[in-house]
Design a protein around this motif. Structure first.
Motif, PDB file in Angstrom:
ATOM      1  N   ILE A  25       0.841  -1.202   0.000  1.00 46.08           N
ATOM      2  CA  ILE A  25       0.000   0.000   0.000  1.00 46.08           C
ATOM      3  C   ILE A  25       0.875   1.251   0.000  1.00 46.08           C
ATOM      4  O   ILE A  25       0.608   2.207  -0.736  1.00 46.08           O
ATOM      5  CB  ILE A  25      -0.985  -0.018   1.188  1.00 46.08           C
ATOM      6  N   ASP A  26       1.945   1.240   0.791  1.00 46.32           N
ATOM      7  CA  ASP A  26       2.874   2.383   0.803  1.00 46.32           C
ATOM      8  C   ASP A  26       3.531   2.568  -0.562  1.00 46.32           C
ATOM      9  O   ASP A  26       3.722   3.700  -1.017  1.00 46.32           O
ATOM     10  CB  ASP A  26       3.950   2.193   1.878  1.00 46.32           C
ATOM     11  N   ALA A  27       3.874   1.466  -1.226  1.00 42.23           N
ATOM     12  CA  ALA A  27       4.512   1.544  -2.542  1.00 42.23           C
ATOM     13  C   ALA A  27       3.544   2.118  -3.578  1.00 42.23           C
ATOM     14  O   ALA A  27       3.944   2.939  -4.411  1.00 42.23           O
ATOM     15  CB  ALA A  27       5.006   0.161  -2.975  1.00 42.23           C
ATOM     16  N   VAL A  28       2.281   1.722  -3.530  1.00 43.45           N
ATOM     17  CA  VAL A  28       1.278   2.249  -4.462  1.00 43.45           C
ATOM     18  C   VAL A  28       1.088   3.745  -4.224  1.00 43.45           C
ATOM     19  O   VAL A  28       1.078   4.544  -5.162  1.00 43.45           O
ATOM     20  CB  VAL A  28      -0.065   1.495  -4.324  1.00 43.45           C
ATOM     21  N   ARG A  29       0.967   4.123  -2.961  1.00 45.96           N
ATOM     22  CA  ARG A  29       0.792   5.542  -2.609  1.00 45.96           C
ATOM     23  C   ARG A  29       1.989   6.363  -3.088  1.00 45.96           C
ATOM     24  O   ARG A  29       1.829   7.440  -3.684  1.00 45.96           O
ATOM     25  CB  ARG A  29       0.612   5.675  -1.097  1.00 45.96           C
ATOM     26  N   ALA A  30       3.196   5.849  -2.878  1.00 44.11           N
ATOM     27  CA  ALA A  30       4.408   6.563  -3.303  1.00 44.11           C
ATOM     28  C   ALA A  30       4.474   6.678  -4.824  1.00 44.11           C
ATOM     29  O   ALA A  30       4.863   7.723  -5.355  1.00 44.11           O
ATOM     30  CB  ALA A  30       5.653   5.855  -2.773  1.00 44.11           C
ATOM     31  N   ALA A  31       4.073   5.636  -5.537  1.00 48.62           N
ATOM     32  CA  ALA A  31       4.104   5.673  -7.001  1.00 48.62           C
ATOM     33  C   ALA A  31       3.117   6.699  -7.543  1.00 48.62           C
ATOM     34  O   ALA A  31       3.422   7.438  -8.486  1.00 48.62           O
ATOM     35  CB  ALA A  31       3.797   4.286  -7.565  1.00 48.62           C
ATOM     36  N   ILE A  32       1.931   6.767  -6.938  1.00 45.77           N
ATOM     37  CA  ILE A  32       0.940   7.759  -7.366  1.00 45.77           C
ATOM     38  C   ILE A  32       1.457   9.163  -7.086  1.00 45.77           C
ATOM     39  O   ILE A  32       1.379  10.051  -7.947  1.00 45.77           O
ATOM     40  CB  ILE A  32      -0.418   7.514  -6.673  1.00 45.77           C
ATOM     41  N   MET A  33       2.000   9.382  -5.905  1.00 42.84           N
ATOM     42  CA  MET A  33       2.520  10.704  -5.559  1.00 42.84           C
ATOM     43  C   MET A  33       3.667  11.103  -6.477  1.00 42.84           C
ATOM     44  O   MET A  33       3.747  12.256  -6.913  1.00 42.84           O
ATOM     45  CB  MET A  33       2.964  10.727  -4.089  1.00 42.84           C
ATOM     46  N   ARG A  34       4.549  10.165  -6.808  1.00 45.42           N
ATOM     47  CA  ARG A  34       5.686  10.456  -7.683  1.00 45.42           C
ATOM     48  C   ARG A  34       5.200  10.830  -9.082  1.00 45.42           C
ATOM     49  O   ARG A  34       5.689  11.790  -9.683  1.00 45.42           O
ATOM     50  CB  ARG A  34       6.626   9.258  -7.755  1.00 45.42           C
ATOM     51  N   ALA A  35       4.230  10.082  -9.595  1.00 41.71           N
ATOM     52  CA  ALA A  35       3.707  10.371 -10.934  1.00 41.71           C
ATOM     53  C   ALA A  35       3.073  11.756 -10.985  1.00 41.71           C
ATOM     54  O   ALA A  35       3.293  12.517 -11.929  1.00 41.71           O
ATOM     55  CB  ALA A  35       2.690   9.315 -11.346  1.00 41.71           C
ATOM     56  N   LEU A  36       2.305  12.118  -9.961  1.00 42.61           N
ATOM     57  CA  LEU A  36       1.655  13.430  -9.935  1.00 42.61           C
ATOM     58  C   LEU A  36       2.666  14.548  -9.718  1.00 42.61           C
ATOM     59  O   LEU A  36       2.552  15.622 -10.315  1.00 42.61           O
ATOM     60  CB  LEU A  36       0.567  13.474  -8.864  1.00 42.61           C
ATOM     61  N   THR A  37       3.660  14.313  -8.893  1.00 44.37           N
ATOM     62  CA  THR A  37       4.701  15.306  -8.656  1.00 44.37           C
ATOM     63  C   THR A  37       5.481  15.595  -9.933  1.00 44.37           C
ATOM     64  O   THR A  37       5.872  16.733 -10.188  1.00 44.37           O
ATOM     65  CB  THR A  37       5.662  14.820  -7.555  1.00 44.37           C
ATOM     66  N   ASP A  38       5.661  14.563 -10.759  1.00 47.04           N
ATOM     67  CA  ASP A  38       6.374  14.725 -12.028  1.00 47.04           C
ATOM     68  C   ASP A  38       5.487  15.308 -13.118  1.00 47.04           C
ATOM     69  O   ASP A  38       5.920  15.423 -14.263  1.00 47.04           O
ATOM     70  CB  ASP A  38       6.940  13.382 -12.494  1.00 47.04           C
ATOM     71  N   GLY A  39       4.246  15.632 -12.798  1.00 49.61           N
ATOM     72  CA  GLY A  39       3.352  16.258 -13.765  1.00 49.61           C
ATOM     73  C   GLY A  39       2.505  15.294 -14.565  1.00 49.61           C
ATOM     74  O   GLY A  39       1.774  15.697 -15.459  1.00 49.61           O
ATOM     75  N   GLY A  40       2.559  14.013 -14.248  1.00 49.84           N
ATOM     76  CA  GLY A  40       1.779  13.017 -14.970  1.00 49.84           C
ATOM     77  C   GLY A  40       0.405  12.806 -14.355  1.00 49.84           C
ATOM     78  O   GLY A  40      -0.048  13.578 -13.502  1.00 49.84           O
ATOM     79  N   PHE A  47     -11.750   2.324 -11.354  1.00 46.07           N
ATOM     80  CA  PHE A  47     -11.657   3.005 -10.057  1.00 46.07           C
ATOM     81  C   PHE A  47     -11.707   4.504 -10.247  1.00 46.07           C
ATOM     82  O   PHE A  47     -12.577   5.172  -9.704  1.00 46.07           O
ATOM     83  CB  PHE A  47     -10.373   2.592  -9.328  1.00 46.07           C
ATOM     84  N   GLY A  48     -10.756   5.057 -10.991  1.00 43.30           N
ATOM     85  CA  GLY A  48     -10.741   6.494 -11.219  1.00 43.30           C
ATOM     86  C   GLY A  48      -9.387   6.963 -11.681  1.00 43.30           C
ATOM     87  O   GLY A  48      -8.495   6.162 -11.945  1.00 43.30           O
ATOM     88  N   SER A  49      -9.233   8.278 -11.773  1.00 39.08           N
ATOM     89  CA  SER A  49      -7.962   8.835 -12.222  1.00 39.08           C
ATOM     90  C   SER A  49      -7.554   9.994 -11.323  1.00 39.08           C
ATOM     91  O   SER A  49      -8.384  10.746 -10.823  1.00 39.08           O
ATOM     92  CB  SER A  49      -8.051   9.292 -13.679  1.00 39.08           C
ATOM     93  N   PHE A  50      -6.251  10.081 -11.123  1.00 38.41           N
ATOM     94  CA  PHE A  50      -5.634  11.157 -10.366  1.00 38.41           C
ATOM     95  C   PHE A  50      -4.915  12.052 -11.361  1.00 38.41           C
ATOM     96  O   PHE A  50      -4.235  11.565 -12.254  1.00 38.41           O
ATOM     97  CB  PHE A  50      -4.608  10.612  -9.368  1.00 38.41           C
ATOM     98  N   SER A  51      -5.049  13.354 -11.207  1.00 38.54           N
ATOM     99  CA  SER A  51      -4.353  14.299 -12.072  1.00 38.54           C
ATOM    100  C   SER A  51      -4.066  15.564 -11.272  1.00 38.54           C
ATOM    101  O   SER A  51      -4.501  15.703 -10.132  1.00 38.54           O
ATOM    102  CB  SER A  51      -5.194  14.626 -13.312  1.00 38.54           C
ATOM    103  N   THR A  52      -3.326  16.469 -11.891  1.00 37.70           N
ATOM    104  CA  THR A  52      -3.036  17.741 -11.240  1.00 37.70           C
ATOM    105  C   THR A  52      -3.685  18.868 -12.021  1.00 37.70           C
ATOM    106  O   THR A  52      -3.984  18.729 -13.202  1.00 37.70           O
ATOM    107  CB  THR A  52      -1.519  18.000 -11.148  1.00 37.70           C
ATOM    108  N   GLY A  53      -3.895  19.974 -11.351  1.00 34.16           N
ATOM    109  CA  GLY A  53      -4.454  21.161 -11.982  1.00 34.16           C
ATOM    110  C   GLY A  53      -3.783  22.396 -11.413  1.00 34.16           C
ATOM    111  O   GLY A  53      -2.942  22.299 -10.517  1.00 34.16           O
ATOM    112  N   GLN A  54      -4.139  23.541 -11.921  1.00 33.93           N
ATOM    113  CA  GLN A  54      -3.586  24.813 -11.457  1.00 33.93           C
ATOM    114  C   GLN A  54      -4.685  25.659 -10.841  1.00 33.93           C
ATOM    115  O   GLN A  54      -5.787  25.730 -11.373  1.00 33.93           O
ATOM    116  CB  GLN A  54      -2.980  25.592 -12.622  1.00 33.93           C
ATOM    117  N   ARG A  55      -4.378  26.270  -9.728  1.00 30.44           N
ATOM    118  CA  ARG A  55      -5.283  27.253  -9.134  1.00 30.44           C
ATOM    119  C   ARG A  55      -4.562  28.588  -9.213  1.00 30.44           C
ATOM    120  O   ARG A  55      -3.430  28.722  -8.744  1.00 30.44           O
ATOM    121  CB  ARG A  55      -5.606  26.886  -7.684  1.00 30.44           C
TER     122      ARG A  55
END
Length: 92
Positions: A25-40, A47-55
């Motif tokens: 679970i920690d590895a999955v969480r870290a992989a998601i955070m790394r992908a989003l931090t890198d702009g992916g 299930f769904g999708s995680f993405s980033t946006g700008q405010r």
């Protein structure tokens, strides 16, 4: 449900140890955070999708004093639930 309850539920379902499940679970969480931090983005079909946006930067108000304050621009994290997830939540 907190993290320990999630670990218990997944470990009970998979038959793995709680320690191994916690690491997964920690590895999955870290992989998601790394992908989003890198702009992916991360898409988990069903299930769904995680993405980033700008405010944008904006002017706000201090609720206690009423004084105007500048709120800096920020990157935000978005989660959009997939159809199967929405259907599961909305099924009585």
């Amino acid at each position: 449900m907190n993290k320990q309850e999630l670990v218990d539920a997944v470990a009970g379902r998979t038959g793995d140890t709680e320690a191994a499940t916690g690491e997964a679970i920690d590895a999955v969480r870290a992989a998601i955070m790394r992908a989003l931090t890198d702009g992916g983005a991360v898409q988990l079909v069903g299930f769904g999708s995680f993405s980033t946006g700008q405010r944008a930067a904006r002017t706000g108000r201090n609720p206690s004093t009423g004084a105007e304050i500048q709120i800096a621009a920020a990157r935000t994290v978005k989660f959009t639930a997939g159809k199967a997830f929405k259907d599961a939540v909305n099924t009585p």
